[in-house]
Motif scaffolding. Structure first.
Motif, PDB file in Angstrom:
ATOM      1  N   TYR A  80       8.977  17.910  -1.414  1.00 17.30           N
ATOM      2  CA  TYR A  80       8.498  16.826  -2.278  1.00 17.30           C
ATOM      3  C   TYR A  80       7.082  17.145  -2.730  1.00 17.30           C
ATOM      4  CZ  TYR A  80       5.836  15.181   1.810  1.00 17.30           C
ATOM      5  OH  TYR A  80       4.979  15.089   2.883  1.00 17.30           O
ATOM      6  N   ASP A  90       2.569  13.097  -5.799  1.00 24.51           N
ATOM      7  CA  ASP A  90       3.447  11.973  -6.158  1.00 24.51           C
ATOM      8  C   ASP A  90       3.655  11.052  -4.961  1.00 24.51           C
ATOM      9  OD1 ASP A  90       3.709  12.929  -8.719  1.00 24.51           O
ATOM     10  OD2 ASP A  90       5.640  13.923  -8.369  1.00 24.51           O
ATOM     11  N   ARG A  91       3.806  11.631  -3.783  1.00 27.54           N
ATOM     12  CA  ARG A  91       4.017  10.833  -2.575  1.00 27.54           C
ATOM     13  C   ARG A  91       2.787   9.957  -2.292  1.00 27.54           C
ATOM     14  NH1 ARG A  91       7.188  11.656   1.879  1.00 27.54           N
ATOM     15  NH2 ARG A  91       8.733  12.227   0.280  1.00 27.54           N
ATOM     16  N   LYS A 138       0.563   8.840  -4.442  1.00 25.26           N
ATOM     17  CA  LYS A 138       0.448   7.763  -5.443  1.00 25.26           C
ATOM     18  C   LYS A 138       1.476   6.669  -5.186  1.00 25.26           C
ATOM     19  CE  LYS A 138       0.323  10.596  -9.115  1.00 25.26           C
ATOM     20  NZ  LYS A 138       0.110  11.067 -10.513  1.00 25.26           N
ATOM     21  N   GLU A 139       2.670   7.059  -4.794  1.00 29.81           N
ATOM     22  CA  GLU A 139       3.694   6.069  -4.442  1.00 29.81           C
ATOM     23  C   GLU A 139       3.240   5.225  -3.249  1.00 29.81           C
ATOM     24  OE1 GLU A 139       7.157   8.365  -3.622  1.00 29.81           O
ATOM     25  OE2 GLU A 139       7.417   9.044  -5.703  1.00 29.81           O
ATOM     26  N   SER A 140       2.633   5.886  -2.265  1.00 29.47           N
ATOM     27  CA  SER A 140       2.162   5.172  -1.068  1.00 29.47           C
ATOM     28  C   SER A 140       1.050   4.198  -1.421  1.00 29.47           C
ATOM     29  CB  SER A 140       1.676   6.175  -0.020  1.00 29.47           C
ATOM     30  OG  SER A 140       2.723   7.031   0.394  1.00 29.47           O
ATOM     31  N   TYR A 141       0.132   4.623  -2.258  1.00 30.61           N
ATOM     32  CA  TYR A 141      -0.950   3.739  -2.693  1.00 30.61           C
ATOM     33  C   TYR A 141      -0.380   2.494  -3.386  1.00 30.61           C
ATOM     34  CZ  TYR A 141      -5.275   6.407  -1.851  1.00 30.61           C
ATOM     35  OH  TYR A 141      -6.365   7.020  -1.287  1.00 30.61           O
ATOM     36  N   ASN A 142       0.602   2.705  -4.246  1.00 32.50           N
ATOM     37  CA  ASN A 142       1.198   1.574  -4.966  1.00 32.50           C
ATOM     38  C   ASN A 142       1.829   0.583  -3.997  1.00 32.50           C
ATOM     39  OD1 ASN A 142       0.458   2.595  -7.480  1.00 32.50           O
ATOM     40  ND2 ASN A 142       2.368   3.730  -7.753  1.00 32.50           N
ATOM     41  N   LYS A 143       2.496   1.093  -2.978  1.00 30.37           N
ATOM     42  CA  LYS A 143       3.123   0.211  -1.983  1.00 30.37           C
ATOM     43  C   LYS A 143       2.079  -0.553  -1.174  1.00 30.37           C
ATOM     44  CE  LYS A 143       7.304   3.028  -1.418  1.00 30.37           C
ATOM     45  NZ  LYS A 143       8.066   3.925  -0.500  1.00 30.37           N
TER      46      LYS A 143
END
Length: 407
Positions: A196, A200-201, A203-208
């Motif tokens: 992966y 990207d991982r 940024k996804e974690s920050y959004n969550k």
């Protein structure tokens, strides 16, 4: 503003920390696992208290430990983390199994626990394309085989360097290194479906976690630095902050007449104090004692050129192979910003007119440290601390942009 609080992980000797402190930020805590760099930090930031300094692996740091130690972490404004980049750098082997690659997970864990208004991650540009394998999918046999190949190539390249210095043929070693590289590439290709993209991982974690992420590669020389070091900057802004974050506009340019020209190596060297930084008073400004062969080689490299530009003109005893680093085979141009300083004394580049590598002090000035900043440790350690540091001018510009969104 002088009431903003910053905490910093992977703080090193304090390049980023200095930029924020110069803008009035108060320290909540600093953290690093490297004792020599932390001694440098404490020697230069004497106001740091024991409950603000955490010499430990980030995996051992958590909110409970901070609170138990009475560290002030409530309403934290900024958490800055220049997470370890060895596994992400294009100059390295980019080993996807390197345990240090996964320290970003604990950086994000601290974000979740401390909930800072702004979370900043700084790293090399290679971070953008780096792919990792899920830790749960690490197959020990595969990991061990990959590491074995890496270790073999490290040993082979050492032998290659020895033969090069002795003017001996090393084609057989080059072939073995190439074969091992092919085997490592095959291993990575076979697990491609389990990889992966780490950026990207994140940024996804920050959004969550409730953050909006801003991303940009910044060049330190655009902000008054004496080095043109490029860094990926991720700024995550907590969703309850209504202002949009704006990256700092360049303050220096060689193409925009409305801005001052970029700072050069000469500008940095002019900051040397003849008394304060004399070799008798400043150990950080003591030149390396190069051997005669190295000095002779340096003397034949024109300013702004590298060994590859003169390799065919050198006497046989001074020639080196095409396998060489960018560092001390490159003579700096006094009238330009300095390229990225690679950690390690053997890789510091050559002074523009003297036949030696630049000193620790000169490298520190290039990176933005003041001429009375004292570096701790043996020579190679001090050089590595500087090579790892965020350029101070760059962190200064980032700090100013953070103040704008938090005002």
């Amino acid at each position: 503003m002088t009431n903003l609080k910053i905490a910093e992980t992977f703080v090193g000797c304090g390049g980023a920390h200095l930029g924020f402190k110069n803008n009035g930020f108060k320290t909540s805590f600093v953290n690093d696992v490297w004792d020599e760099s932390m001694i440098t930090l404490q020697n230069n930031f004497k106001e740091l208290k024991d409950n603000q300094v955490y010499l430990c692996d980030i995996r051992q740091l958590n909110k409970k430990k901070l609170l138990d130690n009475k560290t002030e972490i409530e309403n934290l404004d900024v958490l800055f983390g220049g997470i370890v980049c060895c596994g992400f750098s294009m100059a390295g082997n980019r080993n996807p199994f390197d345990e240090r690659n996964y320290l970003y997970i604990d950086q994000l864990r601290l974000v979740e626990e401390l909930k800072p208004k702004i979370s900043i991650i700084e790293n090399v540009k290679g971070f953008i394309s780096m792919k990792l394998v899920e830790k749960d999918d690490h197959n020990k046999l595969i990991v061990d085989e990959y590491k074995k190949l890496l270790d073999k190539n490290k040993s082979l390249n050492g032998e290659k360097s020895s033969r090069r210095k002795a003017n001996k043929n090393y084609d057989d070693i080059s072939l073995l290194v190439k074969e091992n590289d092919g085997k490592m590439k095959k291993i990575i290709n076979e697990i491609e479906n389990k990889q992966y993209n780490v950026l990207d991982r994140i940024k996804e974690s920050y959004n969550k976690l409730g953050y909006k992420v801003y991303q940009k590669v910044l060049n330190a020389s655009d902000y008054g630095s004496y080095t043109k070091r490029e860094r990926l900057i991720l700024v995550a802004v907590r969703n309850d902050i209504t202002k949009e974050y704006v990256f700092p506009e360049p303050t220096h340019s060689d193409s925009d007449d409305s801005l001052p020209n970029k700072q050069t190596l000469n500008d940095a060297l002019n900051l040397l104090d003849s008394e304060k930084n004399s070799i008798h008073n400043d150990i950080d400004n003591k030149p390396m004692n190069h051997n005669k062969k190295t000095v002779d080689r340096f003397s034949r490299i024109p300013e702004g050129k590298s060994i590859k530009d003169v390799i065919n003109e050198l006497p046989e005893e001074l020639k080196i192979s095409n396998f060489f680093s960018r560092g001390n085979t490159q003579r700096l141009d006094r009238n330009k910003p300095v390229p990225t300083l690679v950690p390690g004394h053997s890789n510091f580049p050559i002074h523009p007119w003297e036949h030696r590598s630049i000193t620790v002090r000169e490298a520190g000035l290039v990176t933005g440290f003041p001429n009375d900043f004292k570096f701790n440790g043996y020579h190679g350690s001090r050089c590595t601390q500087i090579g790892n540091a965020v350029p101070v001018h760059l962190s200064d510009a980032i700090a100013k942009s953070i103040i704008q969104i938090l005002q």
